[in-house]
Scaffold this motif. Structure first.
Motif, PDB file in Angstrom:
ATOM      1  N   LYS A 187      48.502  65.105 -59.786  1.00 15.11           N
ATOM      2  CA  LYS A 187      47.152  64.789 -59.319  1.00 15.11           C
ATOM      3  C   LYS A 187      46.835  63.301 -59.446  1.00 15.11           C
ATOM      4  N   GLU A 188      47.492  62.619 -60.373  1.00 16.99           N
ATOM      5  CA  GLU A 188      47.288  61.177 -60.540  1.00 16.99           C
ATOM      6  C   GLU A 188      47.847  60.395 -59.357  1.00 16.99           C
ATOM      7  N   ARG A 189      48.823  60.975 -58.684  1.00 18.20           N
ATOM      8  CA  ARG A 189      49.427  60.403 -57.480  1.00 18.20           C
ATOM      9  C   ARG A 189      50.115  59.065 -57.696  1.00 18.20           C
ATOM     10  N   THR A 190      50.548  58.796 -58.930  1.00 19.48           N
ATOM     11  CA  THR A 190      51.331  57.582 -59.149  1.00 19.48           C
ATOM     12  C   THR A 190      52.767  57.787 -58.680  1.00 19.48           C
ATOM     13  N   LEU A 191      53.235  59.045 -58.756  1.00 19.69           N
ATOM     14  CA  LEU A 191      54.551  59.426 -58.247  1.00 19.69           C
ATOM     15  C   LEU A 191      54.378  60.583 -57.280  1.00 19.69           C
ATOM     16  N   SER A 192      55.269  60.674 -56.311  1.00 22.10           N
ATOM     17  CA  SER A 192      55.241  61.820 -55.406  1.00 22.10           C
ATOM     18  C   SER A 192      55.742  63.051 -56.163  1.00 22.10           C
ATOM     19  N   VAL A 193      55.505  64.209 -55.596  1.00 15.83           N
ATOM     20  CA  VAL A 193      55.973  65.449 -56.222  1.00 15.83           C
ATOM     21  C   VAL A 193      57.500  65.430 -56.322  1.00 15.83           C
ATOM     22  N   SER A 194      58.169  64.905 -55.308  1.00 17.24           N
ATOM     23  CA  SER A 194      59.636  64.813 -55.341  1.00 17.24           C
ATOM     24  C   SER A 194      60.097  63.914 -56.477  1.00 17.24           C
ATOM     25  N   GLU A 195      59.423  62.798 -56.671  1.00 16.47           N
ATOM     26  CA  GLU A 195      59.785  61.888 -57.753  1.00 16.47           C
ATOM     27  C   GLU A 195      59.529  62.521 -59.116  1.00 16.47           C
ATOM     28  N   LEU A 196      58.418  63.234 -59.241  1.00 17.91           N
ATOM     29  CA  LEU A 196      58.128  63.942 -60.500  1.00 17.91           C
ATOM     30  C   LEU A 196      59.196  64.990 -60.795  1.00 17.91           C
ATOM     31  N   ALA A 197      59.566  65.727 -59.755  1.00 10.30           N
ATOM     32  CA  ALA A 197      60.578  66.776 -59.932  1.00 10.30           C
ATOM     33  C   ALA A 197      61.896  66.168 -60.399  1.00 10.30           C
ATOM     34  N   ARG A 198      62.285  65.065 -59.812  1.00 10.54           N
ATOM     35  CA  ARG A 198      63.522  64.403 -60.244  1.00 10.54           C
ATOM     36  C   ARG A 198      63.388  63.868 -61.663  1.00 10.54           C
ATOM     37  N   LYS A 199      62.239  63.295 -61.979  1.00 11.86           N
ATOM     38  CA  LYS A 199      61.999  62.726 -63.310  1.00 11.86           C
ATOM     39  C   LYS A 199      62.174  63.784 -64.401  1.00 11.86           C
ATOM     40  N   TYR A 200      61.668  64.999 -64.139  1.00  4.32           N
ATOM     41  CA  TYR A 200      61.706  66.057 -65.139  1.00  4.32           C
ATOM     42  C   TYR A 200      62.789  67.101 -64.881  1.00  4.32           C
ATOM     43  N   ASP A 201      63.642  66.858 -63.894  1.00  3.55           N
ATOM     44  CA  ASP A 201      64.747  67.760 -63.562  1.00  3.55           C
ATOM     45  C   ASP A 201      64.262  69.181 -63.275  1.00  3.55           C
ATOM     46  N   VAL A 202      63.277  69.251 -62.371  1.00  3.22           N
ATOM     47  CA  VAL A 202      62.706  70.522 -61.941  1.00  3.22           C
ATOM     48  C   VAL A 202      62.768  70.546 -60.417  1.00  3.22           C
ATOM     49  N   ASN A 203      62.941  71.727 -59.849  1.00  2.29           N
ATOM     50  CA  ASN A 203      62.966  71.852 -58.402  1.00  2.29           C
ATOM     51  C   ASN A 203      61.597  71.501 -57.819  1.00  2.29           C
ATOM     52  N   THR A 204      61.606  70.756 -56.726  1.00  2.00           N
ATOM     53  CA  THR A 204      60.365  70.329 -56.080  1.00  2.00           C
ATOM     54  C   THR A 204      59.491  71.517 -55.690  1.00  2.00           C
ATOM     55  N   ASN A 205      60.097  72.566 -55.165  1.00  2.00           N
ATOM     56  CA  ASN A 205      59.325  73.751 -54.776  1.00  2.00           C
ATOM     57  C   ASN A 205      58.623  74.372 -55.975  1.00  2.00           C
ATOM     58  N   GLN A 206      59.258  74.305 -57.135  1.00  2.00           N
ATOM     59  CA  GLN A 206      58.649  74.865 -58.343  1.00  2.00           C
ATOM     60  C   GLN A 206      57.389  74.087 -58.709  1.00  2.00           C
ATOM     61  N   VAL A 207      57.448  72.775 -58.598  1.00  2.00           N
ATOM     62  CA  VAL A 207      56.273  71.955 -58.909  1.00  2.00           C
ATOM     63  C   VAL A 207      55.137  72.282 -57.942  1.00  2.00           C
ATOM     64  N   PHE A 208      55.466  72.382 -56.651  1.00  2.00           N
ATOM     65  CA  PHE A 208      54.439  72.754 -55.677  1.00  2.00           C
ATOM     66  C   PHE A 208      53.839  74.119 -56.000  1.00  2.00           C
ATOM     67  N   ARG A 209      54.657  75.044 -56.471  1.00  2.00           N
ATOM     68  CA  ARG A 209      54.150  76.378 -56.833  1.00  2.00           C
ATOM     69  C   ARG A 209      53.183  76.285 -58.007  1.00  2.00           C
ATOM     70  N   TRP A 210      53.539  75.489 -59.014  1.00  2.00           N
ATOM     71  CA  TRP A 210      52.649  75.329 -60.164  1.00  2.00           C
ATOM     72  C   TRP A 210      51.326  74.707 -59.743  1.00  2.00           C
ATOM     73  N   VAL A 211      51.372  73.730 -58.861  1.00  2.00           N
ATOM     74  CA  VAL A 211      50.138  73.105 -58.367  1.00  2.00           C
ATOM     75  C   VAL A 211      49.284  74.137 -57.652  1.00  2.00           C
ATOM     76  N   ARG A 212      49.919  74.954 -56.810  1.00  2.00           N
ATOM     77  CA  ARG A 212      49.185  75.994 -56.077  1.00  2.00           C
ATOM     78  C   ARG A 212      48.569  77.005 -57.058  1.00  2.00           C
ATOM     79  N   GLU A 213      49.312  77.384 -58.093  1.00  2.00           N
ATOM     80  CA  GLU A 213      48.791  78.341 -59.069  1.00  2.00           C
ATOM     81  C   GLU A 213      47.588  77.771 -59.813  1.00  2.00           C
TER      82      GLU A 213
END
Length: 69
Positions: free
Chosen positions: A26-52
């Motif tokens: 939500k801070e938008r300093t990094l894209s969701v893809s960059e966050l996913a890479r930073k924390y070694d999580v699948n991008t789709n998983q991050v989008f799912r958590w945001v949606r939840e």
């Protein structure tokens, strides 16, 4: 019996970790893809958590907010 490799085992993420990632997205300093890479999580998983979080129905969301024990 085959032995599970590290990559074959499912990972479990804490409610606090998920909440942290959603807040960072939500801070938008990094894209969701960059966050996913930073924390070694699948991008789709991050989008799912945001949606939840946006829906507010997932138990982990209430747990992360301290609404459920």
């Amino acid at each position: 019996m085959p032995v599970l490799k590290q990559s074959d085992a499912r990972r479990a993420f804490s409610a606090e970790f998920k909440w942290q990632l959603v807040q960072e997205s939500k801070e938008r300093t990094l894209s969701v893809s960059e966050l996913a890479r930073k924390y070694d999580v699948n991008t789709n998983q991050v989008f799912r958590w945001v949606r939840e979080v946006n829906v507010g129905k997932a138990l982990w969301v209430r747990r992360a907010k301290g609404e459920v024990d």
